[in-house]
Enzyme design. Structure first.
Site, PDB file in Angstrom:
ATOM      1  N   GLY A  31       0.786  -1.220   0.000  1.00 58.23           N
ATOM      2  CA  GLY A  31       0.000   0.000   0.000  1.00 58.23           C
ATOM      3  C   GLY A  31       0.822   1.277   0.000  1.00 58.23           C
ATOM      4  N   TYR A  32       0.136   2.374   0.294  1.00 58.75           N
ATOM      5  CA  TYR A  32       0.674   3.731   0.198  1.00 58.75           C
ATOM      6  C   TYR A  32       1.201   3.942  -1.225  1.00 58.75           C
ATOM      7  CZ  TYR A  32       1.801   8.139   2.343  1.00 58.75           C
ATOM      8  OH  TYR A  32       1.805   9.470   2.686  1.00 58.75           O
ATOM      9  N   HIS A  34       2.262   4.614  -4.998  1.00 58.84           N
ATOM     10  CA  HIS A  34       2.922   5.646  -5.794  1.00 58.84           C
ATOM     11  C   HIS A  34       2.933   5.141  -7.231  1.00 58.84           C
ATOM     12  CE1 HIS A  34       6.298   2.885  -5.656  1.00 58.84           C
ATOM     13  NE2 HIS A  34       6.304   2.935  -4.323  1.00 58.84           N
ATOM     14  N   HIS A  37       3.743   1.438  -8.023  1.00 61.69           N
ATOM     15  CA  HIS A  37       2.641   0.480  -7.856  1.00 61.69           C
ATOM     16  C   HIS A  37       1.642   0.611  -9.023  1.00 61.69           C
ATOM     17  CE1 HIS A  37       3.634   1.248  -3.435  1.00 61.69           C
ATOM     18  NE2 HIS A  37       3.782  -0.050  -3.529  1.00 61.69           N
ATOM     19  N   LYS A 149      12.600  -3.168  -8.655  1.00 67.87           N
ATOM     20  CA  LYS A 149      13.287  -2.427  -7.583  1.00 67.87           C
ATOM     21  C   LYS A 149      13.688  -3.398  -6.476  1.00 67.87           C
ATOM     22  CE  LYS A 149      11.467   0.522  -4.402  1.00 67.87           C
ATOM     23  NZ  LYS A 149      12.177   0.339  -3.125  1.00 67.87           N
TER      24      LYS A 149
HETATM   25  P1  AMP Z   1       5.658  -2.561  -1.791  1.00 68.69           P
HETATM   26  O1  AMP Z   1       4.306  -1.971  -1.579  1.00 68.69           O
HETATM   27  O2  AMP Z   1       6.772  -1.589  -1.521  1.00 68.69           O
HETATM   28  O3  AMP Z   1       5.846  -3.898  -1.142  1.00 68.69           O
HETATM   29  O4  AMP Z   1       5.771  -2.832  -3.357  1.00 68.69           O
HETATM   30  C1  AMP Z   1       4.803  -3.585  -4.030  1.00 68.69           C
HETATM   31  C2  AMP Z   1       5.315  -3.920  -5.396  1.00 68.69           C
HETATM   32  O5  AMP Z   1       5.619  -2.718  -6.079  1.00 68.69           O
HETATM   33  C3  AMP Z   1       6.605  -4.744  -5.358  1.00 68.69           C
HETATM   34  O6  AMP Z   1       6.576  -5.714  -6.401  1.00 68.69           O
HETATM   35  C4  AMP Z   1       7.665  -3.702  -5.620  1.00 68.69           C
HETATM   36  O7  AMP Z   1       8.830  -4.232  -6.217  1.00 68.69           O
HETATM   37  C5  AMP Z   1       6.941  -2.777  -6.570  1.00 68.69           C
HETATM   38  N1  AMP Z   1       7.551  -1.456  -6.567  1.00 68.69           N
HETATM   39  C6  AMP Z   1       7.794  -0.673  -5.493  1.00 68.69           C
HETATM   40  N2  AMP Z   1       8.415   0.452  -5.877  1.00 68.69           N
HETATM   41  C7  AMP Z   1       8.584   0.365  -7.212  1.00 68.69           C
HETATM   42  C8  AMP Z   1       9.168   1.212  -8.211  1.00 68.69           C
HETATM   43  N3  AMP Z   1       9.721   2.381  -7.903  1.00 68.69           N
HETATM   44  N4  AMP Z   1       9.144   0.798  -9.491  1.00 68.69           N
HETATM   45  C9  AMP Z   1       8.596  -0.397  -9.817  1.00 68.69           C
HETATM   46  N5  AMP Z   1       8.026  -1.235  -8.946  1.00 68.69           N
HETATM   47  C10 AMP Z   1       8.020  -0.857  -7.658  1.00 68.69           C
END
Ligand code: AMP
Length: 286
Positions: A31-32, A34, A37, A149
């Site tokens: 979540g949160y 950007h 996502h 990432k």
């Molecule tokens: P998170 O909410 O941070 O666990 O991320 C959820 C998904 O979004 C994961 O597969 C991350 O690798 C992906 N993600 C997070 N930040 C980025 C980014 N800047 N660019 C591409 N994918 C991202």
């Protein structure tokens, strides 16, 4: 858009859709949202009939001293953004419904967890792999989309899906960056203005090292020393946690770049630990 909280309801719903012959995509998140996502959701939207996004801040991937409590959350905003991307189901289970007090079964890929983030976060990927396995069992996805990432996470999940014969295609998508090159992350809001001003040098450093490889430098020690020097000079507010040149699939450290390589780093500012990476393909050095 439908919101599902109960794991059992999610499982019944997704199983029905899969039995109807639909293709289902899952984008797992904490979540949160950007743009990173949202880019995953947009890609998935174009490659499936049914798009599911899970939003779960997974307690088992945080160590006791880490930022589980402080992790940024804004469910109403996230739900609105997901709706705008055409998400069919937003799955937001509670920690209690996902992990009972006596939870005992874990998924691990130890050979991929000897270096990089696993050194400082030794239980992190066990938590990630286990929750993703559970999410797969609850959402029956045909494909699941992850960001590059979190390269090590993607490698662990690809291996888990392959080795455990999970009927899901794992898709990795490129890193989405701010205009100044900083990789987007929910944790970027922790940065003070001074830290935020230095953070783009994480990516600039990676690019400069790739530039050195294009000029023919292949010695990992030389490349990493150059990166460390650059980071010291450009980011006095940051402490480098690791800088590694590894095999992109098996993640073992490379002494000499002879094939494709991944340059990955973690950098710690006072309040935020940030990761980034860059792929150094073979062609770059021809
Ligand atoms: P998170 O909410 O941070 O666990 O991320 C959820 C998904 O979004 C994961 O597969 C991350 O690798 C992906 N993600 C997070 N930040 C980025 C980014 N800047 N660019 C591409 N994918 C991202």
């Amino acid at each position: 858009m439908r919101c599902i909280i109960e794991p059992r309801e999610m499982q019944v719903w997704s199983t029905q859709k899969r039995c109807q012959g639909k293709t289902l995509a899952l984008v797992p998140t904490m979540g949160y949202f950007h743009e990173g996502h949202l880019a995953l959701m947009r890609w998935a939207r174009e490659h499936c009939d049914v798009l599911m996004v899970s939003l779960f801040v997974n307690p088992t991937q945080f160590a006791p001293h880490e930022d589980l409590k402080a992790y940024p959350r804004d469910l109403p905003r996230d739900a609105e953004l997901a709706r705008e991307q055409g998400v069919d189901v937003l799955f937001t289970p509670t920690p209690e419904s996902m992990f009972s007090k006596d939870h005992a079964a874990w998924v691990e890929a130890p050979s991929l967890c000897r270096g990089l983030c696993a050194v400082q976060r030794p239980t992190h990927f066990r938590g990630v792999a286990t929750v993703v396995a559970k999410l797969f069992l609850l959402t029956s996805p045909t494909l699941a989309v992850f960001g590059e990432k979190d390269w090590q996470q993607l490698a662990v999940i690809r291996t888990m899906a392959r080795d455990l014969n999970m009927p899901v295609e794992i898709i990795g998508r490129p890193i989405v960056r701010e205009a100044d090159g900083l990789a987007m992350s929910s944790r970027n809001i922790y940065l003070s203005p001074e830290e935020r001003a230095q953070a783009p040098f994480i990516h600039q450093g990676l690019q400069q090292i790739r530039g050195l490889t294009e000029q023919g430098e292949t010695d990992a020690n030389i490349l990493l020393a150059a990166l460390g020097e650059m980071y010291q000079r450009t980011m006095p507010l940051a402490a480098v946690e690791y800088m590694s040149l590894v095999d992109p699939e098996q993640l073992f450290p490379l002494e000499e770049i002879q094939g494709p390589a991944l340059l990955a780093v973690a950098v710690r500012f006072k309040t935020a630990r940030l990761i980034d990476n860059i792929l150094i393909p073979v062609e770059e050095r021809l």
